[in-house]
Design a protein around this motif. Structure first.
Motif: not given
Length: 343
Positions: A227-233, A305-311
């Protein structure tokens, strides 16, 4: 079953990735369950796994995947037996058929009937892992060889297995191959899995579990998925870091009409988008092919996306078939992902 994490190391690009030994140590210290190598037609899966695994003590060592065309079944079994002993019982054998371009173009082996070929291959590997006399009169593999000098005889491994039930996982994308994994393997190496397609894959797995002689039920079966995980606002900016990889697999990994990755996304409802991406990619317009990947297509298989969205989106992954999520990134990203998954 709690969602586990694995470090996806893949295969090398032009050479060994910098800092990979430190990253492996970081993953183990963070409690990652496993680390996984791969191979295509460059670096092999076993050598980096053994080299890097030698400096670890707990983390499981998996191949995602060892290509079956690259080795005779008994050669694969010999490697598995050896590495399992060296690692103290931490090896996980991930196998896959690859595709016709690699199998026939790189290994010079025939590709047709991959499911039947896989069934025979795994049967031979299991005989060797159990230290049985290895013998099979199959359509694709025949041991002993029925010709030559006529002096061949069935043999068993000289070494004793550390684990006769060493786990075998099969890479699969199509429903028939997924069902085969459920029937003859101990787990499924999923690729481009989407929680939205969970019911579709549950049905394919149940078909395999229902076969006579199936080794597992859903409760004891492992499902790993990259699973690709990319953090960014900026969600689109995060998705842009995934799009080139999706364009490569959908557009360029396989010939037109014979691309399993393309078919996965087409089944999700992105057939028109896949056709456009493939057209652009095969025409050499790779940047345009990447740009043609819609955000919805990225979000179907990745966390961006942002941390909150990914959570929030992790909730769907926790309730899905996936038991181990394979991720990559630097030490900071691995730590953040671990925090989110363990919340």
């Amino acid at each position: 079953m709690a969602l586990k994490l694995g470090l996806a190391m893949g295969y090398w690009g032009a050479g060994p990735p910098a800092g990979i030994a430190d990253l492996v140590a970081q993953a183990e210290s963070l409690g990652y369950d496993s680390m996984w190598t791969a191979e295509a037609y460059g670096s092999d899966a076993l050598t980096p796994l053994a080299w890097l695994g030698a400096s670890t003590s707990r983390i499981r060592l998996g191949t995602s995947i060892m290509q079956m065309a690259a080795r005779a079944p008994v050669a694969t079994a010999m490697a598995a037996l050896t590495l399992d002993h060296l690692s103290g019982g931490r090896f996980v054998l991930g196998l896959g058929a690859s595709g016709p371009q690699v199998v026939e173009g790189w290994y010079g082996q025939p590709y047709p009937k991959p499911l039947a070929r896989t069934r025979e291959y795994v049967a031979i590997v299991r005989q060797a892992l159990a230290r049985e006399v290895v013998s099979l009169a199959g359509e694709h593999y025949r041991l002993p060889f029925p010709g030559g000098t006529g002096l061949g005889k069935p043999l068993r491994p000289t070494i004793h297995p550390l684990r006769r039930d060493l786990p075998i996982l099969l890479a699969a994308e199509g429903p028939k191959n997924v069902a085969l994994a459920a029937e003859i393997a101990d787990g499924w190496l999923a690729m481009f899995y989407s929680p939205a397609s969970d019911a579709y894959y549950r049905q394919a797995l149940e078909e395999g579990f229902s076969k006579p002689g199936a080794r597992h039920t859903r409760e004891t079966f492992e499902v790993t998925c990259r699973v690709n995980v990319e953090f960014d606002d900026d969600v689109e900016a995060a998705a842009d870091r995934v799009r080139p990889m999706l364009a490569l697999y959908v557009g360029g990994m396989g010939a037109k009409g014979a691309n399993f990755h393309y078919e996965v996304f087409a089944r999700m409802g992105f057939e028109a988008e896949c056709a456009r991406v493939q057209e652009l990619y095969l025409a050499g317009r790779k940047d345009e092919a990447s740009a043609a990947i819609p955000l919805a297509m990225v979000e179907a298989v990745a966390l961006v996306g942002p941390r909150e969205k990914i959570a929030e989106e992790l909730v769907a992954w926790r309730s899905s078939l996936v038991t181990t999520m394979l991720v990559s990134g630097d030490a900071a990203k691995l730590a953040t992902i671990a925090e989110l998954v363990n919340e």
